[in-house]
Design a protein around this motif. Structure first.
Motif, mmCIF file in Angstrom:
data_model
loop_
_atom_site.group_PDB
_atom_site.id
_atom_site.type_symbol
_atom_site.label_atom_id
_atom_site.label_comp_id
_atom_site.label_asym_id
_atom_site.label_seq_id
_atom_site.Cartn_x
_atom_site.Cartn_y
_atom_site.Cartn_z
ATOM 1 N N CYS A 109 9.024 4.852 -5.232
ATOM 2 C CA CYS A 109 7.611 4.507 -5.416
ATOM 3 C C CYS A 109 7.054 3.784 -4.189
ATOM 4 N N VAL A 110 7.867 2.945 -3.556
ATOM 5 C CA VAL A 110 7.411 2.190 -2.387
ATOM 6 C C VAL A 110 6.933 3.134 -1.293
ATOM 7 N N SER A 111 7.685 4.204 -1.050
ATOM 8 C CA SER A 111 7.298 5.156 -0.009
ATOM 9 C C SER A 111 5.966 5.824 -0.333
ATOM 10 N N ILE A 112 5.685 6.029 -1.622
ATOM 11 C CA ILE A 112 4.400 6.604 -2.027
ATOM 12 C C ILE A 112 3.276 5.592 -1.816
ATOM 13 N N TYR A 113 3.533 4.326 -2.165
ATOM 14 C CA TYR A 113 2.517 3.293 -2.002
ATOM 15 C C TYR A 113 2.072 3.157 -0.542
ATOM 16 N N LEU A 114 3.016 3.315 0.377
ATOM 17 C CA LEU A 114 2.704 3.133 1.792
ATOM 18 C C LEU A 114 1.709 4.165 2.313
ATOM 19 N N THR A 115 1.692 5.355 1.711
ATOM 20 C CA THR A 115 0.877 6.438 2.261
ATOM 21 C C THR A 115 -0.620 6.201 2.078
ATOM 22 N N LEU A 116 -1.024 5.569 0.961
ATOM 23 C CA LEU A 116 -2.459 5.410 0.705
ATOM 24 C C LEU A 116 -3.122 4.555 1.775
ATOM 25 N N LYS A 117 -2.444 3.525 2.221
ATOM 26 C CA LYS A 117 -2.990 2.680 3.283
ATOM 27 C C LYS A 117 -3.321 3.515 4.510
ATOM 28 N N HIS A 118 -2.398 4.358 4.936
ATOM 29 C CA HIS A 118 -2.584 5.121 6.167
ATOM 30 C C HIS A 118 -3.564 6.274 5.983
ATOM 31 N N VAL A 119 -3.619 6.826 4.774
ATOM 32 C CA VAL A 119 -4.633 7.848 4.494
ATOM 33 C C VAL A 119 -6.023 7.232 4.623
ATOM 34 N N ALA A 120 -6.208 6.041 4.067
ATOM 35 C CA ALA A 120 -7.501 5.367 4.152
ATOM 36 C C ALA A 120 -7.866 5.045 5.594
ATOM 37 N N LEU A 121 -6.899 4.574 6.369
ATOM 38 C CA LEU A 121 -7.163 4.254 7.768
ATOM 39 C C LEU A 121 -7.524 5.495 8.577
ATOM 40 N N ALA A 122 -6.911 6.627 8.245
ATOM 41 C CA ALA A 122 -7.148 7.856 9.008
ATOM 42 C C ALA A 122 -8.474 8.527 8.652
ATOM 43 N N ASN A 124 -11.435 7.149 6.364
ATOM 44 C CA ASN A 124 -12.578 6.230 6.455
ATOM 45 C C ASN A 124 -12.247 4.975 5.661
ATOM 46 N N PRO A 125 -11.744 3.947 6.307
ATOM 47 C CA PRO A 125 -11.321 2.741 5.583
ATOM 48 C C PRO A 125 -12.460 2.032 4.855
ATOM 49 N N SER A 126 -13.697 2.226 5.302
ATOM 50 C CA SER A 126 -14.831 1.536 4.673
ATOM 51 C C SER A 126 -15.106 2.029 3.253
ATOM 52 N N LEU A 127 -14.595 3.203 2.897
ATOM 53 C CA LEU A 127 -14.828 3.761 1.571
ATOM 54 C C LEU A 127 -13.846 3.231 0.527
ATOM 55 N N SER A 128 -12.821 2.543 0.961
ATOM 56 C CA SER A 128 -11.823 2.022 0.030
ATOM 57 C C SER A 128 -12.374 0.812 -0.724
ATOM 58 N N ARG A 129 -12.033 0.718 -2.007
ATOM 59 C CA ARG A 129 -12.491 -0.421 -2.813
ATOM 60 C C ARG A 129 -11.925 -1.737 -2.310
ATOM 61 N N ILE A 130 -10.733 -1.674 -1.749
ATOM 62 C CA ILE A 130 -10.103 -2.862 -1.173
ATOM 63 C C ILE A 130 -9.724 -2.535 0.267
ATOM 64 N N PRO A 131 -9.582 -3.530 1.134
ATOM 65 C CA PRO A 131 -9.158 -3.250 2.510
ATOM 66 C C PRO A 131 -7.846 -2.460 2.527
ATOM 67 N N ALA A 132 -7.772 -1.471 3.403
ATOM 68 C CA ALA A 132 -6.599 -0.582 3.429
ATOM 69 C C ALA A 132 -5.293 -1.357 3.595
#
Length: 342
Positions: A109-122, A124-132
């Motif tokens: 699960c940890v490896s899956i959690y890590l991907t959302l941060k980088h997807v948001a950064l790649a 548009n991070p401003s669209l995320s409800r919380i900072p990436a």
């Protein structure tokens, strides 16, 4: 005087299947299929080798570390089931398989959690409800909490074995609590991920998205494949956790736990599918921005530290120059200074 009755477990000292110690009185209640044990051991081993190779080659260190831990545990767990296939009363093999197979998916699960941060950064991070950057800060500690609770429960249950039903029940309750917490964490993560992807999909159709780096990433075939693989891996692990709650809720030796086909489909196969998707569609190949984001962040932090050092050194130098003149001394014209020196 009332007699003091003591209930003695007739299978307390069983160490081998025999007429006196039938297999149906073990926790599993069956001989684990040896062929499936070898199959899943080999397949998780292949995923482990692939993960380590690609992780080193593509330098996705955190992703590799988390997935590697999960795959090591899964491989060890099915080695335990191979040992149980010849003797389900084997206490050591039972402890190995129950602890390893329960804890393995938590690391995955940890490896899956890590991907959302980088997807948001790649994208548009401003669209995320919380900072990436907060995705791993929230979900990694939550996942560690699930791991600790499950590890405590697994340790208690393994220590109880077949001979201490009350202690075994306590361990079972802790495992259920840990898995239930993991389902809640996964559901929250899934809700945030889905919300972000919906918002991004809408934004990509707007004029301001045209020509952006995020749109270029969004339109690439490899990213679409990677995103589909991550979502599928997430669903596989999520369904497995729901199955585990149902399996453990009935206590040790219940009819779900003693149903081998359901275990092989809803645990073994789902975790293998998730692991294979994370390995085959590795972010180092299908989502290189994940690696680039990490490198860029490290360079920015190094640059900020270097800039802070230069500012501190500059401020320190100016302060030293100023302190060479006593506060009470004022600058005077050259003539006055010369007269005073005379």
């Amino acid at each position: 005087m009332a007699a003091n009755h003591t209930i003695v477990d007739p299978y307390k000292n069983c160490v081998q299947v025999s007429d006196a110690c039938p297999v149906k009185y073990t926790v599993l209640g069956y001989f684990p299929n040896r062929g499936s044990g070898y199959f899943f051991t080999i397949m998780f081993g292949f995923c482990l080798i692939g993960t380590v190779f690609l992780g080193i080659k593509k330098r996705t260190w955190t992703f590799m570390a988390a997935l590697t831990c999960g795959l090591i545990l899964e491989t060890a767990g099915y080695i335990g089931r191979i040992l149980l296939s010849s003797n389900p009363w084997n206490q050591g093999a039972f402890e190995l398989q129950i602890c390893a197979i329960i804890l393995g998916p938590t690391f995955i699960c940890v490896s899956i959690y890590l991907t959302l941060k980088h997807v948001a950064l790649a994208l548009n991070p401003s669209l995320s409800r919380i900072p990436a950057a907060w995705y791993p800060r929230i979900f990694l500690p939550a996942d560690v909490s699930c791991l600790i609770v499950q590890a405590i429960g697994g340790g208690i249950a393994a220590a109880a074995g077949h001979t201490k039903p009350k202690l075994q029940k306590t361990g079972n309750q802790a495992i259920i609590a840990g898995v239930a917490l993991q389902v809640v964490v996964l559901a929250f993560f899934g809700a945030l991920g889905l919300d972000y992807l919906v918002r991004v999909a809408r934004w990509m159709r707007k004029p301001e998205a045209q020509g952006s780096d995020g749109l270029q990433v969004w339109r690439t075939r490899n990213f679409r494949i990677f995103l589909a693989a991550m979502c599928s891996a997430y669903m596989a692990i999520f369904i497995r956790c729901i199955y585990r709650i149902a399996e453990m809720a009935g206590g040790w030796g219940n009819h779900i736990m003693q149903d081998q086909p359901s275990f092989l489909v809803l645990d073994s196969s789902l975790v293998l599918v998730g692991s294979a998707l994370l390995t085959i569609f590795h972010p180092g190949i299908f989502f290189p921005q994940m690696r680039h984001n990490a490198v860029t962040r490290r360079q920015e932090r190094a640059s900020e530290k270097e800039s802070a050092k230069r500012d501190a050194a500059s401020a320190g130098g100016n302060e030293t120059d100023e302190t060479r003149i006593p506060p009470s001394t004022s600058l005077s014209p050259p003539e006055t200074a010369s007269k005073e020196q005379v």
